[in-house]
Design an enzyme around this catalytic site. Structure first.
Site, PDB file in Angstrom:
ATOM      1  N   ASP A 195      -3.315   3.645  -6.116  1.00 33.36           N
ATOM      2  CA  ASP A 195      -2.361   4.602  -6.126  1.00 33.36           C
ATOM      3  C   ASP A 195      -1.526   5.260  -7.469  1.00 33.36           C
ATOM      4  O   ASP A 195      -1.741   4.538  -8.501  1.00 33.36           O
ATOM      5  CB  ASP A 195      -0.653   3.853  -5.135  1.00 33.36           C
ATOM      6  CG  ASP A 195       0.004   5.614  -4.569  1.00 33.36           C
ATOM      7  OD1 ASP A 195      -0.567   6.907  -4.867  1.00 33.36           O
ATOM      8  OD2 ASP A 195       1.041   5.585  -4.309  1.00 33.36           O
ATOM      9  N   THR A 244      -7.499   9.211   6.290  1.00 33.64           N
ATOM     10  CA  THR A 244      -7.102  10.260   7.141  1.00 33.64           C
ATOM     11  C   THR A 244      -6.429  11.020   7.017  1.00 33.64           C
ATOM     12  O   THR A 244      -6.461  11.989   7.262  1.00 33.64           O
ATOM     13  CB  THR A 244      -6.633   9.377   8.505  1.00 33.64           C
ATOM     14  OG1 THR A 244      -6.176   8.512   8.436  1.00 33.64           O
ATOM     15  CG2 THR A 244      -8.095   8.643   9.518  1.00 33.64           C
ATOM     16  N   ASN A 264      -5.872  12.032   3.635  1.00 33.43           N
ATOM     17  CA  ASN A 264      -5.899  12.812   2.339  1.00 33.43           C
ATOM     18  C   ASN A 264      -6.915  14.188   2.452  1.00 33.43           C
ATOM     19  O   ASN A 264      -6.598  14.752   1.663  1.00 33.43           O
ATOM     20  CB  ASN A 264      -6.781  11.815   1.578  1.00 33.43           C
ATOM     21  CG  ASN A 264      -6.187  10.681   0.534  1.00 33.43           C
ATOM     22  OD1 ASN A 264      -6.505   9.208   0.719  1.00 33.43           O
ATOM     23  ND2 ASN A 264      -4.614  10.905   0.412  1.00 33.43           N
TER      24      ASN A 264
HETATM   25  C1  FPP Z   1      -3.948   8.293  -4.570  1.00 33.27           C
HETATM   26  O1  FPP Z   1      -3.372   8.763  -5.632  1.00 33.27           O
HETATM   27  C2  FPP Z   1      -5.144   7.698  -4.392  1.00 33.27           C
HETATM   28  C3  FPP Z   1      -6.476   8.420  -3.949  1.00 33.27           C
HETATM   29  C4  FPP Z   1      -6.113   9.166  -2.854  1.00 33.27           C
HETATM   30  C5  FPP Z   1      -7.911   8.297  -4.607  1.00 33.27           C
HETATM   31  C6  FPP Z   1      -8.550   7.224  -4.508  1.00 33.27           C
HETATM   32  C7  FPP Z   1      -9.171   7.450  -4.894  1.00 33.27           C
HETATM   33  C8  FPP Z   1     -10.674   6.709  -6.102  1.00 33.27           C
HETATM   34  C9  FPP Z   1      -9.637   5.380  -7.303  1.00 33.27           C
HETATM   35  C10 FPP Z   1     -11.541   6.469  -6.079  1.00 33.27           C
HETATM   36  C11 FPP Z   1     -13.129   6.859  -5.455  1.00 33.27           C
HETATM   37  C12 FPP Z   1     -14.169   5.989  -5.935  1.00 33.27           C
HETATM   38  C13 FPP Z   1     -14.221   4.821  -6.320  1.00 33.27           C
HETATM   39  C14 FPP Z   1     -15.309   4.835  -6.708  1.00 33.27           C
HETATM   40  C15 FPP Z   1     -13.226   3.923  -5.760  1.00 33.27           C
HETATM   41  P1  FPP Z   1      -2.517   9.335  -5.560  1.00 33.27           P
HETATM   42  O2  FPP Z   1      -3.428  10.951  -5.902  1.00 33.27           O
HETATM   43  O3  FPP Z   1      -2.036   9.765  -4.039  1.00 33.27           O
HETATM   44  O4  FPP Z   1      -1.950   9.828  -7.046  1.00 33.27           O
HETATM   45  P2  FPP Z   1       0.114   9.903  -6.707  1.00 33.27           P
HETATM   46  O5  FPP Z   1       0.379   9.833  -5.442  1.00 33.27           O
HETATM   47  O6  FPP Z   1      -0.226   9.978  -8.316  1.00 33.27           O
HETATM   48  O7  FPP Z   1      -0.551  11.507  -7.118  1.00 33.27           O
END
Ligand code: FPP
Length: 239
Positions: free
Chosen positions: A20, A66, A68
């Site tokens: 996160d 689910t 996202n």
């Molecule tokens: C949550 O942070 C993260 C995600 C929804 C996506 C996670 C995906 C990756 C790290 C890339 C996947 C690829 C590999 C190779 C592991 P957020 O976007 O909700 O962060 P925020 O709360 O600061 O907005």
């Protein structure tokens, strides 16, 4: 020289991470959210390598929930692109790295290309020991509904009776079948929620919440999380 706490104590067998804070990391730098996810994918590479060095047997990461799908098409496509790129590389380096891949979630909503990469990564790595579980289009509630439907269909087919259901049998219907429950779940970025992650499997997991955004997560942060885990007194409902 005195051994550090982590050198004396074995790491947990299974660590799970909610990756996160990618969006906030990007925002702080005036970058698009996809840049945050790209930095998050780098952090994943770094931490997966470090887990292997430490001898962690299972690493489970929440890569796409689910929920996202509600994000912009650009952001969803950006995450999918990163996953395709990672799996392409993993398939290329399969014999060198010897990591076993599993995917938890309903993969049917992913693109055919990504589904194929997941299927290939899973089947070509079956004999390896150190295991990475990617939660993709994963939700803890969705997993329980999927398991309940599969059990009901086996009852209808005469394979089981309803009264046969035990915790062990239930666990065998989950995406995480045959994987021990995580002892430690790490949530960077300071949020204090489970966010639908491993609802069944986390019944006795220790949660460590850390005030660092996932793209900045380093081996030192993992050491700190493991040290916190070892300081906890795990009683599993006993005294
Ligand atoms: C949550 O942070 C993260 C995600 C929804 C996506 C996670 C995906 C990756 C790290 C890339 C996947 C690829 C590999 C190779 C592991 P957020 O976007 O909700 O962060 P925020 O709360 O600061 O907005």
């Amino acid at each position: 020289m005195a051994l550090s706490e982590n050198e004396q104590l074995a790491p947990p067998r299974h660590i799970a991470i909610i990756m996160d804070g990618n969006g906030r990391w990007a925002k702080q730098r005036g970058l698009p959210r996809t840049a945050g996810h790209a930095a998050g994918a780098e952090a994943f590479r770094r931490i997966a390598n470090y887990c292997r060095t430490l001898g962690v047997e299972y690493l489970t990461v929440y890569a796409f929930s689910t929920e996202n799908w509600k994000r912009s098409q650009e952001e969803v496509e950006g995450i999918m692109r990163l996953l395709r790129r990672y799996l392409d590389e993993a398939l290329r380096d399969m014999e060198k790295n010897r990591v076993r891949f599993r995917f938890f979630g309903d993969l049917s909503r992913l693109s055919p290309q990504l589904q194929k990469l997941c299927a290939d990564a899973e089947s070509r790595s079956e004999e390896y020991d150190v295991q990475v579980n990617f939660c993709l289009n994963y939700g803890g509630r969705d997993e329980l509904v999927h398991a309940a439907k599969a059990f009901a269909s086996d009852v209808a087919a005469g394979i089981h009776k309803a009264e046969d259901l035990t915790e062990e049998l239930m666990a065998s219907y989950l995406y995480s079948k045959d994987v021990p429950d995580p002892e430690l779940i790490i949530r960077p970025s300071g949020e204090m929620r489970t966010s639908n992650f491993l609802l069944w499997q986390s019944a006795y997991s220790e949660y460590v919440i850390m005030n660092v955004l996932w793209p900045d997560f380093s081996p030192e942060h993992l050491d700190e999380a493991i040290a916190q885990f070892h300081r906890r007194n795990r009683r599993f409902g006993g005294v």
